[in-house]
Motif scaffolding. Structure first.
Motif, PDB file in Angstrom:
ATOM      1  N   PRO A 119       0.827  -1.216   0.000  1.00 52.37           N
ATOM      2  CA  PRO A 119       0.000   0.000   0.000  1.00 52.37           C
ATOM      3  C   PRO A 119       0.862   1.267   0.000  1.00 52.37           C
ATOM      4  CG  PRO A 119      -0.799  -1.562   1.635  1.00 52.37           C
ATOM      5  CD  PRO A 119       0.497  -2.106   1.115  1.00 52.37           C
ATOM      6  N   ASN A 120       0.356   2.309  -0.653  1.00 56.54           N
ATOM      7  CA  ASN A 120       0.937   3.648  -0.577  1.00 56.54           C
ATOM      8  C   ASN A 120       2.279   3.866  -1.302  1.00 56.54           C
ATOM      9  OD1 ASN A 120       1.974   6.146   1.594  1.00 56.54           O
ATOM     10  ND2 ASN A 120      -0.031   6.144   0.684  1.00 56.54           N
ATOM     11  N   VAL A 121       2.706   2.907  -2.125  1.00 62.22           N
ATOM     12  CA  VAL A 121       4.013   3.065  -2.792  1.00 62.22           C
ATOM     13  C   VAL A 121       3.940   3.954  -4.029  1.00 62.22           C
ATOM     14  CG1 VAL A 121       4.966   0.888  -1.922  1.00 62.22           C
ATOM     15  CG2 VAL A 121       3.725   0.908  -4.096  1.00 62.22           C
ATOM     16  N   VAL A 160      -5.897   9.086  -5.600  1.00 61.45           N
ATOM     17  CA  VAL A 160      -4.588   9.106  -4.930  1.00 61.45           C
ATOM     18  C   VAL A 160      -4.788   9.668  -3.538  1.00 61.45           C
ATOM     19  CG1 VAL A 160      -2.345  10.292  -4.915  1.00 61.45           C
ATOM     20  CG2 VAL A 160      -3.229   9.339  -7.046  1.00 61.45           C
ATOM     21  N   SER A 161      -4.119   9.064  -2.551  1.00 59.86           N
ATOM     22  CA  SER A 161      -4.222   9.590  -1.199  1.00 59.86           C
ATOM     23  C   SER A 161      -2.913   9.366  -0.464  1.00 59.86           C
ATOM     24  CB  SER A 161      -5.362   8.892  -0.449  1.00 59.86           C
ATOM     25  OG  SER A 161      -5.307   9.243   0.916  1.00 59.86           O
ATOM     26  N   ASP A 162      -2.616  10.271   0.494  1.00 57.23           N
ATOM     27  CA  ASP A 162      -1.426  10.019   1.312  1.00 57.23           C
ATOM     28  C   ASP A 162      -1.706   8.939   2.349  1.00 57.23           C
ATOM     29  OD1 ASP A 162      -3.155  11.520   2.811  1.00 57.23           O
ATOM     30  OD2 ASP A 162      -1.723  13.085   3.364  1.00 57.23           O
ATOM     31  N   LYS A 163      -2.963   8.549   2.503  1.00 56.16           N
ATOM     32  CA  LYS A 163      -3.286   7.450   3.421  1.00 56.16           C
ATOM     33  C   LYS A 163      -3.222   6.114   2.661  1.00 56.16           C
ATOM     34  CE  LYS A 163      -6.344  10.103   6.439  1.00 56.16           C
ATOM     35  NZ  LYS A 163      -6.934  11.243   5.734  1.00 56.16           N
ATOM     36  N   PRO A 164      -2.669   5.067   3.279  1.00 56.65           N
ATOM     37  CA  PRO A 164      -2.555   3.773   2.584  1.00 56.65           C
ATOM     38  C   PRO A 164      -3.911   3.097   2.397  1.00 56.65           C
ATOM     39  CG  PRO A 164      -1.825   3.581   4.861  1.00 56.65           C
ATOM     40  CD  PRO A 164      -2.110   5.031   4.627  1.00 56.65           C
ATOM     41  N   GLN A 165      -3.939   2.125   1.504  1.00 57.48           N
ATOM     42  CA  GLN A 165      -5.158   1.352   1.217  1.00 57.48           C
ATOM     43  C   GLN A 165      -6.291   2.199   0.662  1.00 57.48           C
ATOM     44  OE1 GLN A 165      -6.539  -1.585   4.082  1.00 57.48           O
ATOM     45  NE2 GLN A 165      -4.742  -1.101   5.316  1.00 57.48           N
ATOM     46  N   ALA A 166      -5.944   3.149  -0.186  1.00 56.38           N
ATOM     47  CA  ALA A 166      -6.971   4.002  -0.773  1.00 56.38           C
ATOM     48  C   ALA A 166      -7.668   3.276  -1.929  1.00 56.38           C
ATOM     49  CB  ALA A 166      -6.344   5.304  -1.249  1.00 56.38           C
ATOM     50  N   VAL A 181      -3.316  -2.006 -15.147  1.00 60.74           N
ATOM     51  CA  VAL A 181      -4.233  -2.304 -14.037  1.00 60.74           C
ATOM     52  C   VAL A 181      -3.604  -1.849 -12.722  1.00 60.74           C
ATOM     53  CG1 VAL A 181      -5.608  -4.086 -12.905  1.00 60.74           C
ATOM     54  CG2 VAL A 181      -5.036  -4.312 -15.340  1.00 60.74           C
ATOM     55  N   ASP A 182      -4.180  -0.782 -12.153  1.00 58.33           N
ATOM     56  CA  ASP A 182      -3.715  -0.254 -10.870  1.00 58.33           C
ATOM     57  C   ASP A 182      -4.394  -1.057  -9.763  1.00 58.33           C
ATOM     58  OD1 ASP A 182      -3.135   1.329  -8.627  1.00 58.33           O
ATOM     59  OD2 ASP A 182      -4.739   2.750  -9.097  1.00 58.33           O
ATOM     60  N   GLU A 183      -3.585  -1.792  -9.029  1.00 55.42           N
ATOM     61  CA  GLU A 183      -4.115  -2.749  -8.056  1.00 55.42           C
ATOM     62  C   GLU A 183      -4.237  -2.137  -6.657  1.00 55.42           C
ATOM     63  OE1 GLU A 183      -5.080  -5.710  -9.164  1.00 55.42           O
ATOM     64  OE2 GLU A 183      -3.353  -6.987  -9.558  1.00 55.42           O
ATOM     65  N   ASP A 221      11.982  11.723  -6.346  1.00 52.07           N
ATOM     66  CA  ASP A 221      12.205  13.093  -5.859  1.00 52.07           C
ATOM     67  C   ASP A 221      12.388  13.144  -4.348  1.00 52.07           C
ATOM     68  OD1 ASP A 221       9.477  12.244  -5.798  1.00 52.07           O
ATOM     69  OD2 ASP A 221       8.855  14.278  -5.296  1.00 52.07           O
ATOM     70  N   ARG A 222      12.026  12.064  -3.687  1.00 55.58           N
ATOM     71  CA  ARG A 222      12.094  12.077  -2.221  1.00 55.58           C
ATOM     72  C   ARG A 222      13.430  11.572  -1.681  1.00 55.58           C
ATOM     73  NH1 ARG A 222       6.475  10.183   0.313  1.00 55.58           N
ATOM     74  NH2 ARG A 222       5.183  11.887  -0.470  1.00 55.58           N
ATOM     75  N   CYS A 223      14.288  10.990  -2.545  1.00 53.86           N
ATOM     76  CA  CYS A 223      15.536  10.479  -1.995  1.00 53.86           C
ATOM     77  C   CYS A 223      16.718  11.201  -2.632  1.00 53.86           C
ATOM     78  CB  CYS A 223      15.645   8.972  -2.187  1.00 53.86           C
ATOM     79  SG  CYS A 223      15.713   8.465  -3.886  1.00 53.86           S
ATOM     80  N   VAL A 274      11.314   6.063 -11.258  1.00 57.32           N
ATOM     81  CA  VAL A 274      10.309   6.974 -11.806  1.00 57.32           C
ATOM     82  C   VAL A 274       9.865   7.982 -10.748  1.00 57.32           C
ATOM     83  CG1 VAL A 274       9.350   5.231 -13.399  1.00 57.32           C
ATOM     84  CG2 VAL A 274       8.268   5.591 -11.172  1.00 57.32           C
ATOM     85  N   CYS A 275       9.353   9.096 -11.223  1.00 55.39           N
ATOM     86  CA  CYS A 275       8.744  10.071 -10.328  1.00 55.39           C
ATOM     87  C   CYS A 275       7.418  10.493 -10.952  1.00 55.39           C
ATOM     88  CB  CYS A 275       9.671  11.265 -10.134  1.00 55.39           C
ATOM     89  SG  CYS A 275       8.917  12.510  -9.089  1.00 55.39           S
ATOM     90  N   ALA A 276       6.334  10.034 -10.348  1.00 60.65           N
ATOM     91  CA  ALA A 276       5.004  10.353 -10.895  1.00 60.65           C
ATOM     92  C   ALA A 276       4.714  11.838 -10.740  1.00 60.65           C
ATOM     93  CB  ALA A 276       3.942   9.519 -10.185  1.00 60.65           C
TER      94      ALA A 276
HETATM   95  N1  GTP Z   1       6.862  13.065  -3.640  1.00 59.75           N
HETATM   96  C1  GTP Z   1       6.190  12.159  -4.352  1.00 59.75           C
HETATM   97  N2  GTP Z   1       5.070  11.631  -3.845  1.00 59.75           N
HETATM   98  C2  GTP Z   1       4.436  10.698  -4.584  1.00 59.75           C
HETATM   99  C3  GTP Z   1       4.900  10.250  -5.843  1.00 59.75           C
HETATM  100  N3  GTP Z   1       4.067   9.289  -6.293  1.00 59.75           N
HETATM  101  C4  GTP Z   1       3.101   9.164  -5.358  1.00 59.75           C
HETATM  102  N4  GTP Z   1       3.322   9.999  -4.319  1.00 59.75           N
HETATM  103  C5  GTP Z   1       2.489  10.177  -3.121  1.00 59.75           C
HETATM  104  O1  GTP Z   1       2.423   8.947  -2.406  1.00 59.75           O
HETATM  105  C6  GTP Z   1       1.135   8.801  -1.780  1.00 59.75           C
HETATM  106  C7  GTP Z   1       0.504   7.476  -2.209  1.00 59.75           C
HETATM  107  O2  GTP Z   1       0.261   7.522  -3.601  1.00 59.75           O
HETATM  108  P1  GTP Z   1      -0.786   6.539  -4.305  1.00 59.75           P
HETATM  109  O3  GTP Z   1      -0.544   6.677  -5.767  1.00 59.75           O
HETATM  110  O4  GTP Z   1      -2.160   6.779  -3.796  1.00 59.75           O
HETATM  111  O5  GTP Z   1      -0.238   5.146  -3.778  1.00 59.75           O
HETATM  112  P2  GTP Z   1      -0.858   3.680  -3.989  1.00 59.75           P
HETATM  113  O6  GTP Z   1       0.274   2.727  -4.082  1.00 59.75           O
HETATM  114  O7  GTP Z   1      -1.826   3.691  -5.115  1.00 59.75           O
HETATM  115  O8  GTP Z   1      -1.621   3.471  -2.608  1.00 59.75           O
HETATM  116  P3  GTP Z   1      -2.803   2.415  -2.258  1.00 59.75           P
HETATM  117  O9  GTP Z   1      -3.831   2.486  -3.338  1.00 59.75           O
HETATM  118  O10 GTP Z   1      -3.324   2.930  -0.967  1.00 59.75           O
HETATM  119  O11 GTP Z   1      -2.146   1.079  -2.131  1.00 59.75           O
HETATM  120  C8  GTP Z   1       0.326  10.029  -2.203  1.00 59.75           C
HETATM  121  O12 GTP Z   1       0.396  10.995  -1.183  1.00 59.75           O
HETATM  122  C9  GTP Z   1       1.043  10.503  -3.463  1.00 59.75           C
HETATM  123  O13 GTP Z   1       0.889  11.890  -3.709  1.00 59.75           O
HETATM  124  C10 GTP Z   1       6.103  10.860  -6.355  1.00 59.75           C
HETATM  125  O14 GTP Z   1       6.594  10.555  -7.437  1.00 59.75           O
HETATM  126  N5  GTP Z   1       6.700  11.775  -5.555  1.00 59.75           N
END
Ligand code: GTP
Ligand code: MG
Length: 296
Positions: A15-17, A34-40, A59-61, A125-127, A146-148
């Motif tokens: 979750p949350n990756v 998209v959410s900063d909380k996991p399991q969205a 397919v976004d799982e 971008d975070r590391c 990658v950086c989304a």
């Molecule tokens: N700084 C930064 N944050 C990111 C990037 N990609 C995603 N995030 C953040 O990471 C958090 C989780 O992103 P999601 O795309 O919802 O993650 P997920 O894997 O789909 O999460 P679940 O559906 O809960 O499993 C959000 O707050 C995003 O804004 C990125 O490239 N850089």
């Protein structure tokens, strides 16, 4: 004319990756919540990406985790079923920090994983620079930083998908962006607004259902119901004099208008459906009919 290629690529990981963010970045438009909380993400979100000779069903799982209640078991079952069907796997793990565990350990229900795997290192971008060049845990698995957020590193990943896509005709129209109905995306956008507006646990107890979608009206009239598990949660979602649900509704309306490209009148209702996350009928109704199948 060059031969067409078509493949299903699943986007998996904990979750949350950043799985949903990657789907949106690859599609060049927002499809997934998209959410900063996991399991969205609950039900998988599908994007159809057609570029030149290649069509990818992305397919976004939901995140792979140990389920504790029925809804999570259904989410996991849906995720694993898509992995079984996929032609290739994009395995996401944040860049820097810890090395990703072998994919096999996240999906022990599969006796073997035979499809090509791309290791996608997200949120670069975070590391810092030094951490980006750590040794790779599996030299035989190609790695894609990658950086989304900044839309970097996407082209090599798409090219890798293309190179593994079997030569066969497109399955969808070149203009199709998804195979899921607009109503599905409406429920996801309301849930996204709920994740932003509501406190820690509340968004997890919510399900959203579209009751009416009046085609042809301007503004487009959409009536939807938010289901909570308890009366006390319903009161919190509504808020004092209806302030919370009004604010949530106005956020959701803006998101839906942007997604559909037209004006929307969003009529939101809140109801309680006691402990719905553990009830087969309810879990089936909110998107997991196939997974619950035999249980109801
Ligand atoms: N700084 C930064 N944050 C990111 C990037 N990609 C995603 N995030 C953040 O990471 C958090 C989780 O992103 P999601 O795309 O919802 O993650 P997920 O894997 O789909 O999460 P679940 O559906 O809960 O499993 C959000 O707050 C995003 O804004 C990125 O490239 N850089
Ligand atoms: Mg997600």
């Amino acid at each position: 004319m060059t031969d067409q290629r078509f493949a299903t690529a699943v986007i998996v990981g904990k979750p949350n990756v950043g799985k949903s963010s990657l789907l949106n970045a690859l599609m060049g438009q927002k499809l997934a919540l998209v959410s900063d909380k996991p399991q969205a993400t609950r039900a998988p979100v599908i994007g159809i990406l057609t570029t030149n000779d290649t069509q990818l069903m992305l397919v976004d799982e939901p995140g792979l985790l140990d389920p504790t209640y029925l809804l999570q078991r259904a989410m996991r079952a849906a995720a694993v079923a898509w992995v079984r069907r996929a032609d290739m796997i994009l395995y996401l793990h944040p860049a820097g920090g810890s090395n990703p565990p072998p994919l096999k350990t996240l999906i022990p229900e599969l006796s073997e994983i035979t499809q090509p795997i791309a290791m996608v290192r997200t949120k670069t971008d975070r590391c810092g620079k030094s951490r980006k060049s750590r040794s790779r845990p599996r030299p035989d698995v190609p790695e894609f930083p990658v950086c989304a957020e900044r839309l970097t590193g996407l082209a090599p990943l798409v090219e890798w998908c293309r190179s593994h896509a079997p030569v066969r005709p497109f399955r969808y129209d070149v203009d199709d962006l998804s195979v899921q109905p607009q109503r599905f995306f409406v429920t996801e956008l309301v849930r996204e607004a709920a994740f932003e507006r509501l406190g820690q646990e509340l968004p997890y107890s919510l399900a959203v259902e579209v009751d009416e979608f009046r085609e042809g009206s301007d503004p487009l009239y959409i009536r939807a119901t938010l289901y909570t598990e308890r009366e006390s949660q319903k009161r919190m979602v509504i808020g004092k004099q209806g302030r919370t649900i009004r604010a949530l509704g106005s956020d959701a309306r803006r998101k839906i208008e942007e997604f559909l490209g037209q004006r929307v009148y969003l009529d939101l209702w809140v109801k309680t459906l006691a402990k719905w996350r553990s009830k087969p009928h309810a879990v089936a109704r909110f998107g997991f009919r196939e997974e619950i199948g035999g249980q109801i």
